[in-house]
Every structure is written in structure tokens, then in C-alpha cells.
Design an enzyme around this catalytic site. Structure first.
Site, mmCIF file in Angstrom:
data_model
loop_
_atom_site.group_PDB
_atom_site.id
_atom_site.type_symbol
_atom_site.label_atom_id
_atom_site.label_comp_id
_atom_site.label_asym_id
_atom_site.label_seq_id
_atom_site.Cartn_x
_atom_site.Cartn_y
_atom_site.Cartn_z
ATOM 1 N N GLU A 50 0.826 -1.208 0.000
ATOM 2 C CA GLU A 50 0.000 0.000 0.000
ATOM 3 C C GLU A 50 0.857 1.255 0.000
ATOM 4 O OE1 GLU A 50 -3.068 0.392 -0.597
ATOM 5 O OE2 GLU A 50 -3.628 -1.729 -0.602
ATOM 6 N N TYR A 133 -7.102 6.526 3.662
ATOM 7 C CA TYR A 133 -7.195 5.462 2.665
ATOM 8 C C TYR A 133 -6.316 4.279 3.045
ATOM 9 C CZ TYR A 133 -5.905 2.474 -1.095
ATOM 10 O OH TYR A 133 -5.626 1.332 -1.801
ATOM 11 N N ASP A 151 -9.976 4.540 -3.437
ATOM 12 C CA ASP A 151 -8.816 5.122 -4.103
ATOM 13 C C ASP A 151 -9.273 5.762 -5.402
ATOM 14 O OD1 ASP A 151 -9.252 3.007 -5.867
ATOM 15 O OD2 ASP A 151 -7.126 2.492 -6.013
ATOM 16 N N CYS A 210 -12.259 0.072 -16.434
ATOM 17 C CA CYS A 210 -12.828 1.421 -16.377
ATOM 18 C C CYS A 210 -11.707 2.436 -16.175
ATOM 19 C CB CYS A 210 -13.854 1.492 -15.249
ATOM 20 S SG CYS A 210 -14.946 2.920 -15.314
ATOM 21 N N CYS A 217 -15.227 -0.452 -22.239
ATOM 22 C CA CYS A 217 -16.606 -0.670 -21.786
ATOM 23 C C CYS A 217 -17.157 -2.017 -22.230
ATOM 24 C CB CYS A 217 -17.508 0.459 -22.276
ATOM 25 S SG CYS A 217 -17.085 2.083 -21.584
ATOM 26 N N CYS A 220 -16.851 -4.644 -19.575
ATOM 27 C CA CYS A 220 -17.344 -4.327 -18.237
ATOM 28 C C CYS A 220 -18.500 -5.241 -17.838
ATOM 29 C CB CYS A 220 -17.798 -2.867 -18.186
ATOM 30 S SG CYS A 220 -18.418 -2.365 -16.569
ATOM 31 N N CYS A 226 -24.519 1.030 -16.201
ATOM 32 C CA CYS A 226 -23.659 2.201 -16.067
ATOM 33 C C CYS A 226 -24.397 3.484 -16.439
ATOM 34 C CB CYS A 226 -22.422 2.049 -16.947
ATOM 35 S SG CYS A 226 -21.278 3.448 -16.821
#
Length: 357
Positions: A50, A133, A151, A210, A217, A220, A226
Site C-alpha cells: 500500500e 485510505y 482510491d 474502467c 466498456c 465491463c 452504467c
């Protein structure tokens, strides 16, 4: 049942529960095989990832993370080393203050938590370098606590899927935080397995499908739900500002840090501040080409090649070359060096400038 959504009118009839199932099912089949997601991952390994992944792509992080974990598989190992070793091992990941903060966090973990990464959001938030975060991500991904993780990738997916916008707001807003919390699955009696899978799945969807500039797309799993697609894929409501690199202080600071990481001994200040191509004070030209007599990266040899201090090792020569190639004058180098010293990323003593002890 999932928390009720306060409203996004664009949300399709299957609601959040339908999104949860479809996105996590996609993730189960399409997630990248990353070591900090492996069944044998440790909380420390997740924490290191992280820190490293902040503003740095996975492809650059992977080799450094592996080397780091081989050398310091537990916080105590890093805590026992000088801070300069953390900076050296950080390599060229950029934003090296992250390495100093991770080193300080390791020391705090040893001092206050018996050498084990704490599980609670509050304890994590108290560690150096850990913001909202990062605390949520470690708590969720390392310990399975149902924290709301948000995020840049997650914000973008939420903005398109539910908000109908091409991009999230330039800065994280309270409205985005509410939407992220409302979209989280209810932890339920299982302790939050679906909630944590949702965090990881939406993040991966934003990273792989995305994307900011060229969303795929057609791949997806929730294309039909969407709001952005339903609205005709409107253009962003603002123009994102790119982050300049060439010629900036960030580039010069990075090159100076590269020289310090590659040098076993302190480097004379005059050498670091010399203009490109000049022989630093107290230095001497290398033999034609590199220190081993080979041609430079541009194939050049001879007296016009940049020079380095006497005794520069072959291992350190590439770092000196990167610094010498920059069109940075002495004043910019001086400003950048003073900034590194002020930030604790470098230390200056009688013998010269080096990584901190």
C-alpha cells in the site's frame, strides 16, 4: 440486505446487490495474480504494497516489493536498519518520503505493537505515513475488516457507474465518501467477506477496464447498469491537469537521490551541484566512455562525455549519467539539494552528502 442507496437515480433496478454480485464475480475470474493478494500474504506485506502503490503503477512496484520482502519480511527487520537503507532499497519508485515514513512506521510497530501490524483502523491511522485510505486498505485487505476503501480507481468507477460522470471530482468530496459508504455491502454475520471482495473488485475494475483515458466498456460486467454509458458517455466536466516531470525539481531531486543511493561514501556537495558535463570540483574525467572504458549509452566516447568524481564505481556511473544529462543549472540543483536535506532524505557531514543514518 445491502445498505439502502440514498438515491442515485441512475442506479438500475437490480440495485447495489446486483452490482455487488456481478462485479465480484468478474473479479474472481479476472483479478491479477499479485503477491500481496496471495493466500499466504502477511499484513506487513500488504502494508508495504500500500505504501509503494501510492501514485506508482503495479509494474514498477512488483520487483521492488519482492526484493523488499525478501530482505525485510517483518517490520522488525526494517526497523533495525538505518533510514538510509530504506531509501536505498526504495530505488526509483519515486516520492522517497514514503520510504522514510514506512521505516518510521516499522519502528512504531515494534515499539507499540510487539512487531505486528495492528488490525484496527484507529491503530493503523496512528502510524507514520498512514492516512485514511491506507488505514482502511490495510484493515480490509490484510485483516478482512469491512472498511470502506476508496482510491482513485474506485472513485472513477463510482462516478461513472452511479453518478453518470466521466471522472470523479478533482478532489475527494464528502458526497463521494457518502456514495462509497452507501455502495458498500452490509457486513452481515460473515464478518464482511463480500464487503472486502467488493473493495478489491471495484479497484481492479477501475485499474483494468474502467480506466481514465481509454475505458474498455465492452469488457465491463456492469455495462448495462452504467449511468455514464446510459447518458451517452459525456465528456469530463473539467480537464485533468497532467503532472509535469521533465525539467522539474522533482526530476532533479530524483536524480540527486539516485546518486546518493548508488554511492557507498558521502558525495562532495560541489560534485552534486556542478553543471551538466563539467568536471566536479575535486573530480576527474572518466576514461573514454564509462569507467570501464566502454562507450556511453549514446555510443559516445572521449573528452566531451560528462565527468564524475574520481573513484566513481561502474555501479554508480549510470546514476551520475542521469544527473549529468539534466539541463539543470547550479541554482536549481542547489535548491533541490537543500530540499532533500530539509526533508530528511539526505544528510550532510564534513565528508559530504549521504543518505540519512
Amino acid at each position: 440486505m445491502p445498505r439502502s442507496l440514498a438515491s442515485p437515480p441512475q442506479l438500475r433496478p437490480d440495485g447495489a446487490a446486483g452490482l455487488h454480485g456481478r462485479v465480484t464475480a468478474w473479479y474472481a475470474s479476472n483479478a491479477r495474480d499479485l503477491p500481496w493478494r496471495a493466500p499466504d500474504r502477511t499484513p506487513w506485506g500488504v502494508m508495504v504494497s500500500e505504501f509503494m502503490l501510492q501514485q506508482t503503477p503495479v509494474v514498477r512496484v512488483l520487483p521492488v516489493w519482492r526484493e523488499w520482502m525478501e530482505r525485510w519480511p517483518e517490520p522488525a527487520g526494517l526497523a533495525a536498519e538505518p533510514a538510509g537503507e530504506a531509501l536505498r532499497a526504495w530505488g526509483r519508485l519515486g516520492y522517497p518520503r514514503r520510504a522514510l515514513r514506512l521505516h518510521a512506521a516499522a519502528q512504531r510497530i515494534v515499539e507499540n505493537h510487539g512487531g505486528r501490524v495492528p488490525a484496527s483502523h484507529g491503530d493503523l491511522l496512528a502510524l507514520p505515513g498512514v492516512g485514511g485510505y491506507t488505514a482502511a486498505a490495510i484493515s480490509s485487505f490484510a485483516f478482512g475488516n469491512p472498511e470502506t476503501v476508496v482510491d482513485t480507481n474506485i472513485r472513477r468507477v463510482h462516478a461513472r457507474l452511479v453518478g453518470g460522470s466521466a471522472l470523479p471530482e478533482p478532489a475527494y468530496t464528502a458526497a463521494e465518501a457518502r456514495r462509497a459508504a452507501e455502495l458498500m455491502p452490509d457486513p452481515g454475520p460473515d464478518g464482511g467477506a463480500l464487503a472486502n471482495a467488493w473493495n478489491a473488485a471495484v479497484m481492479e475494475l477501475g485499474a483494468l477496464v474502467c480506466t481514465a483515458r481509454a475505458p474498455r466498456c465492452g469488457e465491463c460486467p456492469v455495462l448495462d447498469a452504467c449511468a455514464w454509458v446510459a447518458a451517452g458517455r459525456p465528456e469530463p466536466h473539467y480537464v485533468p491537469k497532467g503532472q509535469a516531470w521533465a525539467g522539474t525539481d522533482r526530476q532533479v531531486r530524483g536524480a540527486l537521490m539516485g546518486v546518493l543511493r548508488a554511492s557507498d561514501d558521502p558525495v562532495p556537495r560541489d560534485a552534486l551541484l556542478s553543471v551538466p558535463g563539467a568536471v566536479p570540483a575535486g573530480g576527474s574525467p572518466l576514461p573514454p566512455g564509462g569507467p570501464d572504458g566502454s562507450a556511453g549509452r549514446d555510443g559516445s566516447t572521449g573528452p566531451d562525455r560528462p565527468s564524475w568524481p574520481a573513484g566513481t564505481s561502474p555501479e554508480a556511473a549510470p546514476a551520475w549519467a542521469r544527473l549529468a544529462e539534466l539541463p539543470a543549472g547550479g541554482e536549481q540543483r542547489r535548491r533541490c539539494l537543500e530540499g532533500l536535506l530539509a526533508d530528511g532524505l539526505a544528510h550532510e557531514g564534513p565528508a559530504g552528502v549521504a543518505l540519512p543514518h
